[in-house]
Design a protein around this motif. Structure first.
Motif, PDB file in Angstrom:
ATOM      1  N   THR A  49      39.451  34.457  44.018  1.00 26.19           N
ATOM      2  CA  THR A  49      37.933  34.627  43.766  1.00 26.19           C
ATOM      3  C   THR A  49      37.933  35.962  44.045  1.00 26.19           C
ATOM      4  OG1 THR A  49      37.599  32.214  44.429  1.00 26.19           O
ATOM      5  CG2 THR A  49      35.717  33.869  44.557  1.00 26.19           C
ATOM      6  N   ALA A  50      38.282  36.567  45.229  1.00 29.02           N
ATOM      7  CA  ALA A  50      38.208  37.980  45.608  1.00 29.02           C
ATOM      8  C   ALA A  50      38.478  38.810  44.179  1.00 29.02           C
ATOM      9  CB  ALA A  50      39.091  38.227  46.768  1.00 29.02           C
ATOM     10  N   TYR A  51      39.680  38.639  43.557  1.00 24.80           N
ATOM     11  CA  TYR A  51      40.172  39.080  42.491  1.00 24.80           C
ATOM     12  C   TYR A  51      39.214  39.319  41.353  1.00 24.80           C
ATOM     13  CZ  TYR A  51      42.438  39.175  38.049  1.00 24.80           C
ATOM     14  OH  TYR A  51      42.713  39.418  36.691  1.00 24.80           O
ATOM     15  N   VAL A  52      38.594  37.966  41.116  1.00 28.82           N
ATOM     16  CA  VAL A  52      37.487  38.124  39.875  1.00 28.82           C
ATOM     17  C   VAL A  52      36.413  38.725  40.189  1.00 28.82           C
ATOM     18  CG1 VAL A  52      36.465  36.697  38.357  1.00 28.82           C
ATOM     19  CG2 VAL A  52      38.739  35.847  39.151  1.00 28.82           C
ATOM     20  N   GLU A  53      35.842  38.659  41.494  1.00 24.49           N
ATOM     21  CA  GLU A  53      34.648  39.302  41.890  1.00 24.49           C
ATOM     22  C   GLU A  53      34.887  40.888  41.982  1.00 24.49           C
ATOM     23  OE1 GLU A  53      33.752  37.316  45.504  1.00 24.49           O
ATOM     24  OE2 GLU A  53      32.729  35.730  44.603  1.00 24.49           O
ATOM     25  N   ARG A  54      35.978  41.204  42.309  1.00 23.17           N
ATOM     26  CA  ARG A  54      36.262  42.766  41.987  1.00 23.17           C
ATOM     27  C   ARG A  54      36.275  43.219  40.653  1.00 23.17           C
ATOM     28  NH1 ARG A  54      41.409  45.930  44.741  1.00 23.17           N
ATOM     29  NH2 ARG A  54      42.395  44.798  43.048  1.00 23.17           N
ATOM     30  N   LEU A  55      36.783  42.352  39.817  1.00 25.55           N
ATOM     31  CA  LEU A  55      36.894  42.606  38.388  1.00 25.55           C
ATOM     32  C   LEU A  55      35.469  42.726  37.968  1.00 25.55           C
ATOM     33  CD1 LEU A  55      39.306  40.476  36.330  1.00 25.55           C
ATOM     34  CD2 LEU A  55      39.312  42.952  36.821  1.00 25.55           C
ATOM     35  N   LEU A  56      34.867  41.850  38.244  1.00 27.58           N
ATOM     36  CA  LEU A  56      33.275  41.801  37.866  1.00 27.58           C
ATOM     37  C   LEU A  56      32.475  42.967  38.473  1.00 27.58           C
ATOM     38  CD1 LEU A  56      30.856  40.384  36.347  1.00 27.58           C
ATOM     39  CD2 LEU A  56      30.935  38.900  38.510  1.00 27.58           C
ATOM     40  N   PHE A  64      43.571  25.631  35.624  1.00 26.48           N
ATOM     41  CA  PHE A  64      44.266  25.658  37.043  1.00 26.48           C
ATOM     42  C   PHE A  64      43.388  26.302  38.301  1.00 26.48           C
ATOM     43  CE2 PHE A  64      47.678  25.514  33.825  1.00 26.48           C
ATOM     44  CZ  PHE A  64      48.287  24.634  34.334  1.00 26.48           C
ATOM     45  N   LEU A  65      42.288  26.947  37.566  1.00 27.15           N
ATOM     46  CA  LEU A  65      41.412  27.761  38.445  1.00 27.15           C
ATOM     47  C   LEU A  65      40.613  26.982  39.481  1.00 27.15           C
ATOM     48  CD1 LEU A  65      40.132  30.708  36.054  1.00 27.15           C
ATOM     49  CD2 LEU A  65      42.382  30.455  37.129  1.00 27.15           C
ATOM     50  N   PRO A  66      40.698  27.309  40.778  1.00 27.89           N
ATOM     51  CA  PRO A  66      39.749  26.517  41.754  1.00 27.89           C
ATOM     52  C   PRO A  66      38.284  26.873  41.467  1.00 27.89           C
ATOM     53  CG  PRO A  66      40.877  28.400  42.854  1.00 27.89           C
ATOM     54  CD  PRO A  66      41.572  28.294  41.456  1.00 27.89           C
ATOM     55  N   ALA A  67      37.525  25.791  41.760  1.00 23.97           N
ATOM     56  CA  ALA A  67      35.845  25.876  41.482  1.00 23.97           C
ATOM     57  C   ALA A  67      35.274  27.241  41.656  1.00 23.97           C
ATOM     58  CB  ALA A  67      35.377  24.873  42.243  1.00 23.97           C
ATOM     59  N   PRO A  68      35.435  27.768  42.705  1.00 25.68           N
ATOM     60  CA  PRO A  68      34.701  29.150  43.121  1.00 25.68           C
ATOM     61  C   PRO A  68      34.990  30.248  42.281  1.00 25.68           C
ATOM     62  CG  PRO A  68      35.992  28.492  44.816  1.00 25.68           C
ATOM     63  CD  PRO A  68      36.098  27.179  43.927  1.00 25.68           C
ATOM     64  N   MET A  69      36.350  30.024  41.748  1.00 24.78           N
ATOM     65  CA  MET A  69      37.064  30.990  40.860  1.00 24.78           C
ATOM     66  C   MET A  69      36.595  30.909  39.420  1.00 24.78           C
ATOM     67  SD  MET A  69      41.144  32.143  40.854  1.00 24.78           S
ATOM     68  CE  MET A  69      41.669  33.318  39.547  1.00 24.78           C
ATOM     69  N   LEU A  70      36.463  29.453  39.287  1.00 21.00           N
ATOM     70  CA  LEU A  70      36.153  29.401  37.853  1.00 21.00           C
ATOM     71  C   LEU A  70      34.824  29.892  37.736  1.00 21.00           C
ATOM     72  CD1 LEU A  70      37.047  27.578  35.421  1.00 21.00           C
ATOM     73  CD2 LEU A  70      35.608  25.743  36.379  1.00 21.00           C
ATOM     74  N   THR A  78      34.673  33.382  37.238  1.00 16.51           N
ATOM     75  CA  THR A  78      35.437  33.706  35.830  1.00 16.51           C
ATOM     76  C   THR A  78      34.307  33.762  34.809  1.00 16.51           C
ATOM     77  OG1 THR A  78      37.347  33.184  36.764  1.00 16.51           O
ATOM     78  CG2 THR A  78      37.259  33.406  34.395  1.00 16.51           C
ATOM     79  N   HIS A  79      33.489  32.464  34.686  1.00 17.58           N
ATOM     80  CA  HIS A  79      32.494  32.296  33.775  1.00 17.58           C
ATOM     81  C   HIS A  79      31.428  33.298  33.636  1.00 17.58           C
ATOM     82  CE1 HIS A  79      33.704  27.664  33.349  1.00 17.58           C
ATOM     83  NE2 HIS A  79      33.987  28.484  32.412  1.00 17.58           N
ATOM     84  N   ALA A  80      31.090  33.826  35.075  1.00 19.41           N
ATOM     85  CA  ALA A  80      30.361  34.977  34.982  1.00 19.41           C
ATOM     86  C   ALA A  80      30.630  36.202  34.483  1.00 19.41           C
ATOM     87  CB  ALA A  80      29.973  35.094  36.472  1.00 19.41           C
ATOM     88  N   LEU A  81      31.763  36.526  34.800  1.00 22.10           N
ATOM     89  CA  LEU A  81      32.514  37.579  34.028  1.00 22.10           C
ATOM     90  C   LEU A  81      32.561  37.490  32.427  1.00 22.10           C
ATOM     91  CD1 LEU A  81      33.965  40.329  34.302  1.00 22.10           C
ATOM     92  CD2 LEU A  81      35.951  38.960  34.817  1.00 22.10           C
ATOM     93  N   GLY A  82      32.979  36.427  31.933  1.00 23.00           N
ATOM     94  CA  GLY A  82      33.043  36.170  30.793  1.00 23.00           C
ATOM     95  C   GLY A  82      31.570  36.423  29.952  1.00 23.00           C
ATOM     96  N   GLN A  83      30.667  35.509  30.544  1.00 24.37           N
ATOM     97  CA  GLN A  83      29.137  35.833  29.941  1.00 24.37           C
ATOM     98  C   GLN A  83      28.706  37.107  30.131  1.00 24.37           C
ATOM     99  OE1 GLN A  83      27.353  32.491  32.058  1.00 24.37           O
ATOM    100  NE2 GLN A  83      25.879  31.953  30.481  1.00 24.37           N
TER     101      GLN A  83
END
Lengths: 198, 198
Positions: free
Chosen positions: A54-61, A112-118, A121-126
């Motif tokens: 989740t930290a990884y995706v949030e940093r990406l965002l 395979f992504l755990p819920a918070p990471m998912l 990820t959806h937020a980033l995609g959107q």
DNA sequence: TTGACAACTTACCTACTAGTAAGTAAGCTT
DNA sequence: AAGCTTACTTACTAGTAGGTAAGTTGTCAA
């Protein structure tokens, strides 16, 4: 703190491993070995894998939002240039052999992504699809891009194309991604002179 | 043979699991449990996981080739109909919730595929892209499709689009895939009446 | 100088992975 | 009836996964 950026180093290494092997393709052990730490040290900073992911995706965002805002300001009236920059994002990753860009990667591993990471990820995609739709809409309004149908649908389709292309490029070569981007520009009837600067 | 189709049952179950969880997302244990067998029984029929994976892809390739040849014969002069059938393939898989179509699936897992399976996967991808290129070329020649640039490049881009869309649809919903296919048809200037029959 | 806290390590756990060796029961072949 | 083959099972291996509890060390503040 004896080593103030161990946490950041872990995150950086996780990012590298995620881009190379995907979310479920890396382990705490891999990170620990690369950084000269023990398994448990990673758990100290990121109690479980979902936290790290989740930290990884949030940093990406955060990084993406900053970049988008910067380009929206700098090239407010040049949607073609903004589109070029958007489509160039995966190249930063794909240029290193064996690396996938986060776009395709996260989508590929989504099961395979755990819920918070998912959620992140959806937020980033959107966010990225919304930006693309905005660019296309402005491009058509200014007469520098041509396409048929709703801008949002066109953005979705173009997005799927870039995502698919980045995945294919990761297992073949970068040139494949570039070909697809060129086709996208051709389809949008963006003149070749501008395309050269890509 | 006391039970002649255990091998086939294993392959069927492997296919189901691959479409649901990907190649590295299923185990011999999962298959064994579902079929009421022991781990080692799977190894008896498929000595290692690569054998099972390769058998799966090769069966896909055979099925696809048969379907393509059949459609090429039946609708030899109707590239629009053939395109509709091609783009409908993923729907068979995506209609079951949580299932991905092999297209996107294999591409997503490509980093984990053992060598022989990788080879078979590339062969399948190439066959499908070649067929798409053929359809597009004929469509343009007959004046029922419009697009700019080389047919092979357009096929590559369209292929990336379908692949990306099928991946996204697996984690969102089928409707997303349908939207992308509609946009593809719109981009190709295929008239809506024909599209309705999709 | 003591105590608290941060940043670890050691040592361990349970669950699962692919894969193997050896044994067995049924059936087919000669 | 003897022997081979098919189709398994039981029991096991070595390795990896994510995760945890308890102990250690260094730094800093009171």
């Amino acid at each position: 703190m004896s080593n103030p950026d161990t946490k950041t180093r872990i995150l950086n290494e996780a990012q590298r491993l995620i881009h190379a092997y995907g979310y479920q393709g890396f382990s705490y052990k891999h990170i620990a070995e690369r950084l000269g730490l023990r398994n448990a040290a990673i758990h100290y900073h990121f109690p479980n894998k979902a936290d790290l992911g989740t930290a990884y995706v949030e940093r990406l965002l955060t990084q993406f939002s900053g970049y988008r805002d910067h380009l929206n300001q700098k090239y407010a009236n040049d949607p073609v240039l903004r589109l070029q920059r958007l489509t160039a994002i995966p190249l930063n990753y794909l240029s290193t052999p064996g690396m996938t860009c986060p776009l395709g990667m996260l989508e590929a591993d989504i099961r395979f992504l755990p819920a918070p990471m998912l959620q992140a990820t959806h937020a980033l995609g959107q966010a990225m699809r919304a930006w693309l739709a905005e660019i296309l809409e402005q491009g058509r309004a200014l007469g520098v891009m041509q396409f048929h149908g709703d801008a949002k649908t066109k953005a979705l389709a173009s997005w799927a194309m870039l995502q698919g292309a980045s995945l294919m490029a990761a297992s073949h070569d970068v040139e494949l991604y570039e070909q697809v981007v060129n086709q996208l520009f051709t389809d949008l009837r963006i003149d070749n002179a501008a395309q050269e600067t890509l």
